[in-house]
Design an enzyme around this catalytic site. Sequence first.
Site, PDB file in Angstrom:
ATOM      1  N   LYS A 273       0.839  -1.203   0.000  1.00 20.63           N
ATOM      2  CA  LYS A 273       0.000   0.000   0.000  1.00 20.63           C
ATOM      3  C   LYS A 273       0.870   1.247   0.000  1.00 20.63           C
ATOM      4  O   LYS A 273       1.744   1.407   0.857  1.00 20.63           O
ATOM      5  CB  LYS A 273      -0.913  -0.004   1.232  1.00 20.63           C
ATOM      6  CG  LYS A 273      -1.749   1.265   1.403  1.00 20.63           C
ATOM      7  CD  LYS A 273      -2.544   1.229   2.709  1.00 20.63           C
ATOM      8  CE  LYS A 273      -3.228   2.563   2.980  1.00 20.63           C
ATOM      9  NZ  LYS A 273      -3.941   2.574   4.277  1.00 20.63           N
ATOM     10  N   ASP A 278      -2.588  10.546   3.713  1.00 20.50           N
ATOM     11  CA  ASP A 278      -4.007  10.195   3.820  1.00 20.50           C
ATOM     12  C   ASP A 278      -4.747  11.197   4.686  1.00 20.50           C
ATOM     13  O   ASP A 278      -4.651  11.177   5.909  1.00 20.50           O
ATOM     14  CB  ASP A 278      -4.151   8.783   4.411  1.00 20.50           C
ATOM     15  CG  ASP A 278      -5.599   8.335   4.464  1.00 20.50           C
ATOM     16  OD1 ASP A 278      -6.437   8.941   3.767  1.00 20.50           O
ATOM     17  OD2 ASP A 278      -5.885   7.371   5.190  1.00 20.50           O
ATOM     18  N   LYS A 285     -10.285  12.970   8.132  1.00 16.84           N
ATOM     19  CA  LYS A 285      -9.818  12.585   9.459  1.00 16.84           C
ATOM     20  C   LYS A 285      -9.749  13.816  10.360  1.00 16.84           C
ATOM     21  O   LYS A 285      -9.543  14.931   9.878  1.00 16.84           O
ATOM     22  CB  LYS A 285      -8.418  11.971   9.367  1.00 16.84           C
ATOM     23  CG  LYS A 285      -8.307  10.665   8.617  1.00 16.84           C
ATOM     24  CD  LYS A 285      -6.852  10.211   8.584  1.00 16.84           C
ATOM     25  CE  LYS A 285      -6.659   8.956   7.755  1.00 16.84           C
ATOM     26  NZ  LYS A 285      -7.217   7.763   8.399  1.00 16.84           N
ATOM     27  N   ASP A 296       1.575   6.226   5.635  1.00 18.08           N
ATOM     28  CA  ASP A 296       0.595   5.319   5.044  1.00 18.08           C
ATOM     29  C   ASP A 296       1.106   4.651   3.771  1.00 18.08           C
ATOM     30  O   ASP A 296       0.363   3.933   3.111  1.00 18.08           O
ATOM     31  CB  ASP A 296      -0.713   6.068   4.764  1.00 18.08           C
ATOM     32  CG  ASP A 296      -1.934   5.205   4.984  1.00 18.08           C
ATOM     33  OD1 ASP A 296      -1.811   4.127   5.577  1.00 18.08           O
ATOM     34  OD2 ASP A 296      -3.037   5.605   4.544  1.00 18.08           O
ATOM     35  N   ASP A 355     -12.285   7.034   3.305  1.00 23.54           N
ATOM     36  CA  ASP A 355     -11.124   6.844   4.168  1.00 23.54           C
ATOM     37  C   ASP A 355     -10.736   5.368   4.275  1.00 23.54           C
ATOM     38  O   ASP A 355      -9.725   5.044   4.879  1.00 23.54           O
ATOM     39  CB  ASP A 355     -11.389   7.422   5.567  1.00 23.54           C
ATOM     40  CG  ASP A 355     -10.107   7.543   6.392  1.00 23.54           C
ATOM     41  OD1 ASP A 355      -9.023   7.639   5.781  1.00 23.54           O
ATOM     42  OD2 ASP A 355     -10.192   7.532   7.638  1.00 23.54           O
ATOM     43  N   GLU A 357      -9.460   3.672   1.905  1.00 21.14           N
ATOM     44  CA  GLU A 357      -8.926   3.832   0.546  1.00 21.14           C
ATOM     45  C   GLU A 357      -7.818   2.850   0.213  1.00 21.14           C
ATOM     46  O   GLU A 357      -7.614   2.501  -0.950  1.00 21.14           O
ATOM     47  CB  GLU A 357      -8.418   5.268   0.348  1.00 21.14           C
ATOM     48  CG  GLU A 357      -7.016   5.568   0.860  1.00 21.14           C
ATOM     49  CD  GLU A 357      -6.821   5.371   2.361  1.00 21.14           C
ATOM     50  OE1 GLU A 357      -5.709   4.989   2.759  1.00 21.14           O
ATOM     51  OE2 GLU A 357      -7.786   5.595   3.126  1.00 21.14           O
ATOM     52  N   ARG A 359      -7.490  -0.311   0.647  1.00 19.91           N
ATOM     53  CA  ARG A 359      -7.962  -1.552   0.040  1.00 19.91           C
ATOM     54  C   ARG A 359      -8.337  -1.368  -1.432  1.00 19.91           C
ATOM     55  O   ARG A 359      -8.295  -2.322  -2.215  1.00 19.91           O
ATOM     56  CB  ARG A 359      -9.131  -2.117   0.851  1.00 19.91           C
ATOM     57  CG  ARG A 359     -10.354  -1.233   0.892  1.00 19.91           C
ATOM     58  CD  ARG A 359     -11.284  -1.581   2.040  1.00 19.91           C
ATOM     59  NE  ARG A 359     -10.713  -1.189   3.329  1.00 19.91           N
ATOM     60  CZ  ARG A 359     -11.312  -1.411   4.506  1.00 19.91           C
ATOM     61  NH1 ARG A 359     -12.483  -2.037   4.544  1.00 19.91           N
ATOM     62  NH2 ARG A 359     -10.743  -1.024   5.623  1.00 19.91           N
TER      63      ARG A 359
END
Length: 509
Positions: A273, A278, A285, A296, A355, A357, A359
């Site tokens: 990933k 993010d 968030k 991330d 959020d 995201e 996946r």
Amino acid sequence: MMNLKGLTMTSIRISDGIVKDEILVVGLANKSTKGSKSTALSIESGDLALDNKALLATLQDLGATGKAEEIIKLPGNSTRLIVFTGLGKASPTYDNEVLRRAAGSAARAIAGNSSATFSLPAKNAQAIGAIAEGAGLGNYLFDRFRGSSKSEQKTPLKSITIHSELAKKSDVKDAIHKAEIIATYTHLVRDLINTPPSHLTPETFCDAITQAVKKAGGASAGLKVSVMTDSQLKSKGYGGIIAVGQGSSNPPRLLQLSYSPKGAKKKFAYVGKGITFDSGGLALKPAKGMEAMKSDMSGAAAVCAATIAIALLKVPIAIEAYAPLAENMVSDTATRPSDVISIYGGKTVEVINPDAEGRLILADALVKAQEGKDLDGIVDVATLTGAQVVALGTRTSAVMTNNTEFSEKFLVSTKKTGEAFWPMPLPIELRASLDSPVADLANIGERMGGMLVAGLFLKDFVADELPWLHLDIAGPAYNESAAHGYTPVGGTGIALRSLVQLALDSISQ
């Protein structure tokens, strides 16, 4: 372009000769019996003979305990300084991870010096390698963005010597070589994680890996890099990566790094990933939740650096590494809750929560990684869910799988590396919560067991017959508390060592 001048091979050597460095690192253990009021200490100096009686008297006066993480410095006779690093309870044979952490603690404690010799109790090549790894991993500093305070930072050791009477053995020399590579490329992962999003975007991440591959020898090392731009991703149907990245002025990318050795015994795909920042997108968030979100992309950094390390170790296992890269931002072009997107290969997803995201970009890359390839296994690595931290804390990562045998082999590899992973289930009853009334599936489902639901989402994009591991490293990837052992504050580099070891262990399987 991101500057990789700081990436230099960590210098680690092995010696059985006279200690020439000004600093000597040895172990200190506690051999007190239960109920004893006084602390009985044991100096564990490996193959070196020291004046233990005098040193023990001084250590007792200083209140030394020998517990893990303890560091005590004393003036030496033949060396300027003797550094005692805690090993915990005295033992005829110390666990390799105990040695690794003790060496790492010492390396952190003596930063600011030029060189040191480590003489800890090691009876075989694996233990010597663990000491070398720990020293190399603990020998880390990230100061690239410091200005006026840069001169105040204590620089890492320039050279590390491991002392052992086994120095001339070929397997010991191999262990030292491996430790150098593991330390160097773990440092690369940490550097990428620690780089602020103002400087690390999908594009500059690709630049950094391209530079690292070039430094490693490129095609001559069996390595090849290719990068798909946002326009290519859009035209070829990578709906997950595009949906996540379309709200940012920094466009998304898909990096593919291949290692193709001659006579490869097996082939694995590693998928990481790569969310370079993010914000949560339109599911914004809170400010506190964004502070560590430069991390991330830890999974992408780990799979890329691990592939380079595997190449430099000349492991006869082919690796196809994929890093789907995007910045998840808020704008008038950002993906909205309830939007429906098409993942590469045609499966549709209703984006209930922008959020969730990671996946989405992983789904694209997982499908691509399997396309037209005869793989022996596929592993994805991701800082995927806050639920992982709730379940396992900040030092233990999760493993989910569709193949218990593959998972068990990986866990054997992690025991060798000292990285903490724990097997988690993929309960079939939770899969129904991902059903969507308008698409093939939704990107979120049942809140309870959210880590497992995320794993079930990814499982939908992996062929049932292909052995697959999902590693959720959300907590362990970024250390927001105090440094410990060989682990600094900030990016940790978790998963790299185990990905490398998995490839090494697969040679004979």
